[in-house]
Design a protein around this motif. Sequence first.
Motif, short mmCIF file in Angstrom:
data_model
loop_
_atom_site.label_atom_id
_atom_site.label_comp_id
_atom_site.label_asym_id
_atom_site.label_seq_id
_atom_site.Cartn_x
_atom_site.Cartn_y
_atom_site.Cartn_z
N GLU A 275 7.21 -10.05 -11.76
CA GLU A 275 7.14 -8.63 -11.39
C GLU A 275 6.36 -8.45 -10.09
O GLU A 275 6.74 -7.67 -9.23
N GLU A 276 5.29 -9.19 -9.94
CA GLU A 276 4.44 -9.03 -8.76
C GLU A 276 5.11 -9.56 -7.49
O GLU A 276 4.97 -8.99 -6.41
N VAL B 224 10.47 -13.07 -3.59
CA VAL B 224 11.40 -14.05 -4.16
C VAL B 224 12.85 -13.70 -3.80
O VAL B 224 13.62 -14.56 -3.36
N VAL B 225 13.22 -12.44 -3.96
CA VAL B 225 14.60 -12.04 -3.71
C VAL B 225 14.93 -12.12 -2.22
O VAL B 225 15.96 -12.69 -1.83
N THR B 226 14.08 -11.57 -1.36
CA THR B 226 14.38 -11.58 0.07
C THR B 226 14.30 -12.98 0.64
O THR B 226 15.00 -13.30 1.62
N LEU C 288 13.94 -0.55 -2.94
CA LEU C 288 14.50 -0.42 -4.29
C LEU C 288 13.52 -0.94 -5.33
O LEU C 288 13.29 -0.31 -6.37
N HIS C 289 12.93 -2.09 -5.06
CA HIS C 289 11.96 -2.65 -6.00
C HIS C 289 10.73 -1.76 -6.11
O HIS C 289 10.16 -1.59 -7.20
N GLU C 290 10.30 -1.18 -4.97
CA GLU C 290 9.17 -0.25 -5.02
C GLU C 290 9.48 0.94 -5.91
O GLU C 290 8.64 1.39 -6.68
#
Length: 294
Positions: free
Chosen positions: A11-12, A17-19, A41-43
């Motif tokens: 989560e942190e 990780v995605v980018t 989006l994650h924010e």
Amino acid sequence: MDAHERGYFTEEDSVAVVTGRNANAKDERLREVMEVITRKLHEAVKEIEPTEAEWFEAIQFLTKTGHLCNDWRQEFILLSDVLGVSMLVDAINNRKPSGASESTVLGPFHVADAPVREMGANICLDAKGENMVVHGRILDTDGKPIEGAVIDVWQANDEGFYDVQQKGIQPDFNLRGVFRTGADGSYWFKAVKPKFYPIPDDGTVGKLLGALGRHPYRPAHLHYIIKADGFETLTTHIFDPDDPYINSDAVFGVKQSLLAEFKRTSDPERARELEFAGDFWDVEHDFVLAPAKG
């Protein structure tokens, strides 16, 4: 593990990780765009903390929105409109120098190859509605008239419908026309007073507006596309400031500089000159074109 791989998802560390997995993207602009979108989006997800049921409902909303899209209806554009994104993209891409007329959204009802009409022609072909004369000048940022400016104008009728929405009811090219300015940069034409109308509200976007306590209406307006050699093309509207929806346009298209005075006029002599039967509306508005870039 390659340098761009950031290990396991947490989560942190979700954004990193995605980018990080996108580091080898073939298009640099795409990589930059997806980095911003992913981060924002994650924010949002972290701030909202949706339940899994809520997230699935959002997915279903987007799925239904996609199913509504076809050759003549684009529900995603409508969604962009009511969220103010269309106007924001328009504003970013149409920043004007001081004094130049502001742009606004094109809208879905423009028709290519509208007839070229003589200056002063009546674009209302079915004689329905309250008579109106529209006039003004096309100027540069120094206040000089622009000769040869091409003005493509169109509007809804007094019931809030465009001709393409009422095939067989309104004549083809009703309330549409193309005009070209002379040496003095002036333009004028006859029309009818337009009326407010709703954007399509029978789909997912309409349901969203209802859930948000918002109406689907656009205030009365006329559309313009104005082109001239050596100048940026201007796509804009003028609005009736007394319209009941002028402060709450469903797609955020109203700008203060685009408010035009719609004067109810009682002048029998001028009415006869204009071939109007009685009182009419008089609208005067100048447009200022920005010089072409580069």
